[in-house]
Scaffold this motif. Structure first.
Motif, PDB file in Angstrom:
ATOM      1  N   UNK A 145     -27.765 -37.906-132.410  1.00  0.00           N
ATOM      2  CA  UNK A 145     -27.762 -39.326-132.047  1.00  0.00           C
ATOM      3  C   UNK A 145     -27.585 -40.179-133.302  1.00  0.00           C
ATOM      4  N   UNK A 146     -26.813 -41.261-133.158  1.00  0.00           N
ATOM      5  CA  UNK A 146     -26.693 -42.257-134.230  1.00  0.00           C
ATOM      6  C   UNK A 146     -27.219 -43.613-133.731  1.00  0.00           C
ATOM      7  N   UNK A 147     -28.088 -43.602-132.728  1.00  0.00           N
ATOM      8  CA  UNK A 147     -28.570 -44.809-132.076  1.00  0.00           C
ATOM      9  C   UNK A 147     -29.727 -45.482-132.820  1.00  0.00           C
ATOM     10  N   UNK A 148     -29.665 -45.487-134.141  1.00  0.00           N
ATOM     11  CA  UNK A 148     -30.622 -46.209-134.969  1.00  0.00           C
ATOM     12  C   UNK A 148     -29.821 -46.948-136.037  1.00  0.00           C
ATOM     13  N   UNK A 149     -30.359 -48.033-136.556  1.00  0.00           N
ATOM     14  CA  UNK A 149     -29.635 -48.817-137.567  1.00  0.00           C
ATOM     15  C   UNK A 149     -29.306 -48.008-138.812  1.00  0.00           C
ATOM     16  N   UNK A 150     -30.190 -47.087-139.208  1.00  0.00           N
ATOM     17  CA  UNK A 150     -30.001 -46.308-140.433  1.00  0.00           C
ATOM     18  C   UNK A 150     -29.036 -45.147-140.243  1.00  0.00           C
ATOM     19  N   UNK A 151     -28.546 -44.936-139.024  1.00  0.00           N
ATOM     20  CA  UNK A 151     -27.681 -43.798-138.730  1.00  0.00           C
ATOM     21  C   UNK A 151     -26.278 -44.263-138.378  1.00  0.00           C
ATOM     22  N   UNK A 152     -25.303 -43.433-138.698  1.00  0.00           N
ATOM     23  CA  UNK A 152     -23.904 -43.754-138.411  1.00  0.00           C
ATOM     24  C   UNK A 152     -23.031 -43.329-139.575  1.00  0.00           C
ATOM     25  N   UNK A 153     -21.863 -43.946-139.699  1.00  0.00           N
ATOM     26  CA  UNK A 153     -20.896 -43.595-140.732  1.00  0.00           C
ATOM     27  C   UNK A 153     -21.400 -44.054-142.100  1.00  0.00           C
ATOM     28  N   UNK A 154     -21.397 -43.137-143.072  1.00  0.00           N
ATOM     29  CA  UNK A 154     -21.773 -43.473-144.447  1.00  0.00           C
ATOM     30  C   UNK A 154     -20.592 -43.345-145.400  1.00  0.00           C
ATOM     31  N   UNK A 155     -19.650 -42.450-145.091  1.00  0.00           N
ATOM     32  CA  UNK A 155     -18.457 -42.272-145.917  1.00  0.00           C
ATOM     33  C   UNK A 155     -17.256 -42.152-144.984  1.00  0.00           C
TER      34      UNK A 155
END
Length: 193
Positions: A145-155
């Motif tokens: 899951x990427x359903x948090x503000x701190x998670x998702x695309x970093x590069x």
């Protein structure tokens, strides 16, 4: 009680009941009251605080496996309309010797506006993402899951081959061409903050 454990196991094999005296360790997980193996290897029960921690030792040196709640680093490989496939490369701060398969379902990309998500506007193949491991529901891959503000695309790389720079939680920009590309951007928090 641990004498009934098998000596060797394969992924998905039920090892024993999960209770106060038997808890899953590295290479194992709990599901519906039982402990299962998530990797092939040697069953390695260890005593910790009056309980057996049921772990799995592998012959490939891969002792770190994701457990529910862990943050992983993964590279996006395939995008469909319903989900994203990725290769998990790092669990917490530990790089893996062999990548593991991960899956991010459409409803696990954002915490809000789940019905309006367009996956191709959140990820692209090759993107590096931070994601949280969800409880295991299928044996073929880890659900993320990427359903948090701190998670998702970093590069991410732009079409010009440059590293994209985040400009909002939904967009990244190429520093060379100044073109903007949509992404589910992670809000990276500096370690010394």
């Amino acid at each position: 009680m641990t004498s009934v454990l098998p000596k060797y196991c394969v992924p998905g094999q039920r090892l024993c009941a999960s209770d106060d005296s038997h808890i899953p360790g590295a290479g194992a997980y709990e599901r519906k009251g039982y402990i299962y193996s998530s990797v092939a290897g040697l069953v390695n029960p260890a005593v910790k605080e009056k309980a057996y921690v049921i772990g799995i030792l592998t012959n490939k040196g891969q002792h770190t496996v994701p457990t529910p709640g862990d943050i992983v680093t993964a590279q996006i490989t395939v995008i469909t309309q319903r989900y994203v496939r990725c290769n998990i490369q790092c669990v917490r701060d530990t790089p893996l010797e062999k990548t593991l398969r991960g899956l991010i379902k459409k409803e696990d990309i954002r915490a809000t506006n789940k019905d309006t998500i367009e996956i191709h506007k959140c990820f692209r193949p090759g993107d590096i993402v931070l994601a949280r491991v969800l409880p295991i529901k299928e044996l073929q891959s880890y659900q993320l899951s990427t359903a948090e503000n701190e998670l998702g695309v970093v590069i991410a790389l732009s079409e010009a081959g440059e590293n994209l720079v985040p400009i909002s939680w939904t967009e990244m920009q190429c520093p060379k061409t100044y073109s903007k590309e949509p992404r589910k951007v992670a809000k990276v928090i500096p370690e010394n903050a």
